[in-house]
Motif scaffolding. Sequence first.
Motif, PDB file in Angstrom:
ATOM      1  N   ALA A 117     -50.831 -35.322  54.232  1.00  0.00           N
ATOM      2  CA  ALA A 117     -50.746 -33.933  54.694  1.00  0.00           C
ATOM      3  C   ALA A 117     -52.062 -33.387  55.223  1.00  0.00           C
ATOM      4  N   LEU A 176     -54.262 -28.008  52.368  1.00  0.00           N
ATOM      5  CA  LEU A 176     -52.856 -27.628  52.247  1.00  0.00           C
ATOM      6  C   LEU A 176     -52.741 -26.118  52.333  1.00  0.00           C
ATOM      7  N   SER A 177     -51.802 -25.639  53.127  1.00  0.00           N
ATOM      8  CA  SER A 177     -51.542 -24.207  53.168  1.00  0.00           C
ATOM      9  C   SER A 177     -50.610 -23.839  52.017  1.00  0.00           C
ATOM     10  N   ASP A 221     -47.304 -25.206  52.765  1.00  0.00           N
ATOM     11  CA  ASP A 221     -47.152 -26.632  52.454  1.00  0.00           C
ATOM     12  C   ASP A 221     -46.821 -26.825  50.984  1.00  0.00           C
ATOM     13  N   GLN A 242     -43.233 -25.535  50.188  1.00  0.00           N
ATOM     14  CA  GLN A 242     -42.197 -26.420  50.725  1.00  0.00           C
ATOM     15  C   GLN A 242     -42.023 -27.654  49.854  1.00  0.00           C
ATOM     16  N   ARG A 243     -43.142 -28.225  49.365  1.00  0.00           N
ATOM     17  CA  ARG A 243     -43.047 -29.407  48.520  1.00  0.00           C
ATOM     18  C   ARG A 243     -42.364 -29.062  47.194  1.00  0.00           C
ATOM     19  N   ARG A 265     -49.775 -19.418  55.863  1.00  0.00           N
ATOM     20  CA  ARG A 265     -50.398 -20.489  56.649  1.00  0.00           C
ATOM     21  C   ARG A 265     -51.908 -20.325  56.764  1.00  0.00           C
ATOM     22  N   HIS A 302     -55.723 -21.737  52.441  1.00  0.00           N
ATOM     23  CA  HIS A 302     -55.701 -23.198  52.332  1.00  0.00           C
ATOM     24  C   HIS A 302     -56.324 -23.672  51.020  1.00  0.00           C
ATOM     25  N   ASN A 343     -56.758 -30.647  49.582  1.00  0.00           N
ATOM     26  CA  ASN A 343     -55.739 -31.665  49.330  1.00  0.00           C
ATOM     27  C   ASN A 343     -56.402 -32.832  48.607  1.00  0.00           C
TER      28      ASN A 343
END
Length: 221
Positions: free
Chosen positions: A135, A139-140, A143, A146-147, A170, A173, A176
């Motif tokens: 990804a 990661l936003s 993100d 959604q996961r 978005r 952040h 990751n």
Amino acid sequence: MYFAGHGLRDHDERLYLALAGANTDQPEIGTVHYRTLRNVLRQAGYQARYRITVLDCCYSGLAGAMSTIAAPTRTDLARALDEPPAEQADDTDDYGDCVLTSAPPTKPSFAPREAAFPEFTGELIDILEHGITGAGSTLSMDDVWQRIWRRLRERGSPEPHQFAQNKVARQVHLHNRAVHLEAARPPMSPPSAHRSSRRSPEVDPREWTPGFMRRVTAYVV
């Protein structure tokens, strides 16, 4: 702001966050009305560009004042977040609130007995600690949500909701950690015929330790 605990609702479909002396028959007693808490957060953090709220409790979807799964319109979000309506605000504005909830407005939220954390919180910590493979370096919030949404839906659990104003989901952040963990992993050595076949005990990566909020602040970019 992060809350995990019991969520209660009254006949007018208002969300209350339970304290130690909460009364399930009278949600107004021993609780904090979510709208009151939200107003306090906005007054205390009025200079903040982004405000993130995570609610891991039953009926937490009431925080968004919506009862449909369909994507909300800008007007819906303005009404839910008490922000200026569409004709007074620009969707490109780089500010606002993002609210993540563990359940829809009419559903409970799960906390398995054998788990160290409630289900939604456990998935969130797992992503913060181990990241999402493939990804990118950051990661936003979208993100992350959604996961979690996909994992809980596959498990048959209540679907979490996300309510975000403008582009906040978005814009914020997180690091990751999957990228850093992959880079730090030593190369695998070729198998040896003399190596013992005994397997070392496996460590469950989901055995988390306390300190959730300290971890969250460490992962924010």
